[in-house]
Design a protein around this motif. Structure first.
Motif, PDB file in Angstrom:
ATOM      1  N   THR A  48      11.105   7.403  20.044  1.00 39.88           N
ATOM      2  CA  THR A  48      10.634   8.744  20.407  1.00 39.88           C
ATOM      3  C   THR A  48      10.505   8.874  21.921  1.00 39.88           C
ATOM      4  O   THR A  48      10.981   9.845  22.515  1.00 39.88           O
ATOM      5  CB  THR A  48       9.279   9.039  19.734  1.00 39.88           C
ATOM      6  OG1 THR A  48       9.443   8.936  18.323  1.00 39.88           O
ATOM      7  CG2 THR A  48       8.764  10.409  20.105  1.00 39.88           C
ATOM      8  N   PHE A  49       9.857   7.899  22.562  1.00 40.34           N
ATOM      9  CA  PHE A  49       9.660   7.952  24.011  1.00 40.34           C
ATOM     10  C   PHE A  49      10.996   7.884  24.749  1.00 40.34           C
ATOM     11  O   PHE A  49      11.206   8.584  25.744  1.00 40.34           O
ATOM     12  CB  PHE A  49       8.737   6.833  24.478  1.00 40.34           C
ATOM     13  CG  PHE A  49       7.315   6.965  23.987  1.00 40.34           C
ATOM     14  CD1 PHE A  49       6.762   8.195  23.679  1.00 40.34           C
ATOM     15  CD2 PHE A  49       6.521   5.849  23.823  1.00 40.34           C
ATOM     16  CE1 PHE A  49       5.458   8.325  23.226  1.00 40.34           C
ATOM     17  CE2 PHE A  49       5.212   5.955  23.377  1.00 40.34           C
ATOM     18  CZ  PHE A  49       4.680   7.197  23.077  1.00 40.34           C
ATOM     19  N   ASN A  50      11.915   7.057  24.276  1.00 41.59           N
ATOM     20  CA  ASN A  50      13.228   6.954  24.914  1.00 41.59           C
ATOM     21  C   ASN A  50      14.003   8.258  24.793  1.00 41.59           C
ATOM     22  O   ASN A  50      14.612   8.725  25.760  1.00 41.59           O
ATOM     23  CB  ASN A  50      14.044   5.801  24.314  1.00 41.59           C
ATOM     24  CG  ASN A  50      13.552   4.453  24.775  1.00 41.59           C
ATOM     25  OD1 ASN A  50      12.948   4.328  25.828  1.00 41.59           O
ATOM     26  ND2 ASN A  50      13.811   3.435  23.974  1.00 41.59           N
ATOM     27  N   SER A  51      13.977   8.863  23.611  1.00 41.52           N
ATOM     28  CA  SER A  51      14.677  10.140  23.408  1.00 41.52           C
ATOM     29  C   SER A  51      14.093  11.222  24.302  1.00 41.52           C
ATOM     30  O   SER A  51      14.829  11.999  24.925  1.00 41.52           O
ATOM     31  CB  SER A  51      14.589  10.582  21.949  1.00 41.52           C
ATOM     32  OG  SER A  51      15.253   9.674  21.127  1.00 41.52           O
ATOM     33  N   TYR A  52      12.777  11.284  24.375  1.00 41.46           N
ATOM     34  CA  TYR A  52      12.124  12.287  25.215  1.00 41.46           C
ATOM     35  C   TYR A  52      12.485  12.067  26.680  1.00 41.46           C
ATOM     36  O   TYR A  52      12.822  13.020  27.403  1.00 41.46           O
ATOM     37  CB  TYR A  52      10.608  12.255  25.033  1.00 41.46           C
ATOM     38  CG  TYR A  52       9.897  13.207  25.958  1.00 41.46           C
ATOM     39  CD1 TYR A  52       9.870  14.570  25.677  1.00 41.46           C
ATOM     40  CD2 TYR A  52       9.304  12.760  27.130  1.00 41.46           C
ATOM     41  CE1 TYR A  52       9.245  15.468  26.533  1.00 41.46           C
ATOM     42  CE2 TYR A  52       8.682  13.643  27.997  1.00 41.46           C
ATOM     43  CZ  TYR A  52       8.658  14.996  27.692  1.00 41.46           C
ATOM     44  OH  TYR A  52       8.064  15.878  28.544  1.00 41.46           O
ATOM     45  N   SER A  53      12.433  10.825  27.124  1.00 38.32           N
ATOM     46  CA  SER A  53      12.753  10.508  28.522  1.00 38.32           C
ATOM     47  C   SER A  53      14.181  10.900  28.865  1.00 38.32           C
ATOM     48  O   SER A  53      14.446  11.474  29.929  1.00 38.32           O
ATOM     49  CB  SER A  53      12.552   9.018  28.797  1.00 38.32           C
ATOM     50  OG  SER A  53      11.200   8.677  28.675  1.00 38.32           O
TER      51      SER A  53
END
Length: 149
Positions: A48-53
């Protein structure tokens, strides 16, 4: 502090996670390692954090890390602690200004109080506080977890 956020997430039991791992990855289901039930939570949040970043960087024509790791996790061991964490998270965006936090746009506080459709566990939260009135009254006291977060 505008440079951080808090999420309150209920994790499924080890038994439920074990079943999920076996269904999604029958060949990788194991008791330890990256695909083990205890690590599913971290793995899903990393995605999730990687996709958002990546999306944020693309939209803002930038590159590099956006979210520092590792994130911190706290085990909630009692209803009282859970209630205090909920209050702390709601009060936190406005630098602990009890008078202003209800108007913060990026908080679940108003969603908990509203009757509109939501993915939040609204009923469970209000039941924890007994009712809406106690939910609002409970948020009038300051919660200080500065040493914990």
């Amino acid at each position: 502090m505008p440079n951080h956020f808090h999420l309150l997430v209920k994790i499924k039991s080890d038994l439920e996670l074990s079943r999920l791992v076996k269904v999604q990855n029958p060949d990788k289901a194991m008791k330890a390692g990256l695909h083990s039930p205890p690590n599913i939570f971290s793995k899903q949040f990393a995605r999730t954090f990687n996709s958002y970043s990546q999306a944020f960087n693309k939209e803002n024509k930038r590159h590099g890390a956006l979210i520092e790791s590792p994130f911190k996790r706290k085990l909630i061991t009692s209803d009282e602690y859970l209630m205090n964490v909920i209050i702390y998270i709601h009060q936190n965006p406005q630098n602990h200004s009890v008078a202003q936090f209800p108007t913060y746009n990026f908080s679940s506080y108003q969603s908990i109080l509203s009757r509109s459709k939501t993915l939040l566990m609204r009923d469970e939260v209000l039941e924890l506080f007994e009712n809406r009135e106690n939910f609002v009254l409970s948020h009038q006291k300051m919660i200080d977890f500065s040493d914990e977060f």
